[in-house]
Design a protein around this motif. Structure first.
Motif, mmCIF file in Angstrom:
data_model
loop_
_atom_site.group_PDB
_atom_site.id
_atom_site.type_symbol
_atom_site.label_atom_id
_atom_site.label_comp_id
_atom_site.label_asym_id
_atom_site.label_seq_id
_atom_site.Cartn_x
_atom_site.Cartn_y
_atom_site.Cartn_z
ATOM 1 N N GLN A 61 39.910 49.307 42.336
ATOM 2 C CA GLN A 61 40.189 49.766 41.707
ATOM 3 C C GLN A 61 41.172 48.405 41.459
ATOM 4 O OE1 GLN A 61 39.650 51.673 43.610
ATOM 5 N NE2 GLN A 61 38.197 51.959 42.242
ATOM 6 N N ASP A 62 40.635 47.001 42.166
ATOM 7 C CA ASP A 62 41.936 45.929 41.909
ATOM 8 C C ASP A 62 41.499 44.642 40.552
ATOM 9 O OD1 ASP A 62 43.210 43.964 41.651
ATOM 10 O OD2 ASP A 62 43.931 43.960 44.767
ATOM 11 N N PRO A 63 41.749 45.038 39.564
ATOM 12 C CA PRO A 63 40.672 44.188 38.849
ATOM 13 C C PRO A 63 41.151 42.094 39.081
ATOM 14 C CG PRO A 63 43.440 44.821 38.014
ATOM 15 C CD PRO A 63 43.261 45.490 39.076
ATOM 16 N N GLU A 64 41.997 42.157 40.077
ATOM 17 C CA GLU A 64 42.583 40.773 40.400
ATOM 18 C C GLU A 64 41.009 39.951 41.139
ATOM 19 O OE1 GLU A 64 44.717 37.479 40.167
ATOM 20 O OE2 GLU A 64 44.956 39.671 39.123
ATOM 21 N N ILE A 65 40.372 41.613 42.035
ATOM 22 C CA ILE A 65 39.692 41.145 42.916
ATOM 23 C C ILE A 65 38.394 39.915 41.834
ATOM 24 C CG2 ILE A 65 37.646 42.501 45.187
ATOM 25 C CD1 ILE A 65 39.454 43.771 46.042
ATOM 26 N N ALA A 66 38.097 41.612 41.089
ATOM 27 C CA ALA A 66 37.451 41.017 40.105
ATOM 28 C C ALA A 66 37.149 39.198 39.381
ATOM 29 C CB ALA A 66 37.450 41.605 38.807
ATOM 30 N N ARG A 67 39.004 39.341 38.927
ATOM 31 C CA ARG A 67 38.904 38.554 38.384
ATOM 32 C C ARG A 67 38.868 36.556 39.265
ATOM 33 N NH1 ARG A 67 44.230 39.721 37.280
ATOM 34 N NH2 ARG A 67 43.443 40.427 35.308
ATOM 35 N N ASN A 68 38.999 36.458 40.775
ATOM 36 C CA ASN A 68 39.201 36.044 41.790
ATOM 37 C C ASN A 68 37.529 35.817 41.527
ATOM 38 O OD1 ASN A 68 41.567 35.475 41.158
ATOM 39 N ND2 ASN A 68 41.799 36.614 43.530
ATOM 40 N N ALA A 69 36.499 36.700 41.496
ATOM 41 C CA ALA A 69 35.804 36.347 42.086
ATOM 42 C C ALA A 69 34.975 35.900 41.056
ATOM 43 C CB ALA A 69 35.022 37.911 42.618
ATOM 44 N N LEU A 70 35.638 36.161 39.233
ATOM 45 C CA LEU A 70 34.218 35.264 38.945
ATOM 46 C C LEU A 70 34.749 34.160 38.475
ATOM 47 C CD1 LEU A 70 34.783 38.535 35.816
ATOM 48 C CD2 LEU A 70 32.234 37.610 36.599
#
Length: 85
Positions: free
Chosen positions: A61-70
């Motif tokens: 649920q942490d959008p920061e994980i997605a942002r950093n991975a992208l």
């Protein structure tokens, strides 16, 4: 990152549904391998994203994980195995 063979290029996919995120990375260098986020704390639970069922450990649920991975994928063509296993 540049790949000599387009068939060997990794494929990062992000699924979102509300506050739920699911990342998958398909690597096809030698044999196809799919890496995904995994959290041990959610064993046995299931979360639905766009009508499909996924183990809750694959969903975050942490959008920061997605942002950093992208961002990492755009820079390097890969995502750390600490994030996607």
């Amino acid at each position: 990152m540049r790949f000599d063979n387009e068939d060997e290029r990794p494929d990062l996919t992000l699924y979102t549904d509300g506050d739920n995120y699911l990342l998958t990375l398909l690597e096809t260098e030698s044999e196809s391998e799919v890496r995904t986020f995994w959290s041990e704390g959610k064993r046995g639970e299931v979360i639905h994203i766009h009508g499909e069922s996924y183990p809750a450990g694959m969903v975050f649920q942490d959008p920061e994980i997605a942002r950093n991975a992208l961002a990492e994928f755009c820079e390097t063509g890969d995502v750390s195995k600490d994030v996607l296993r």
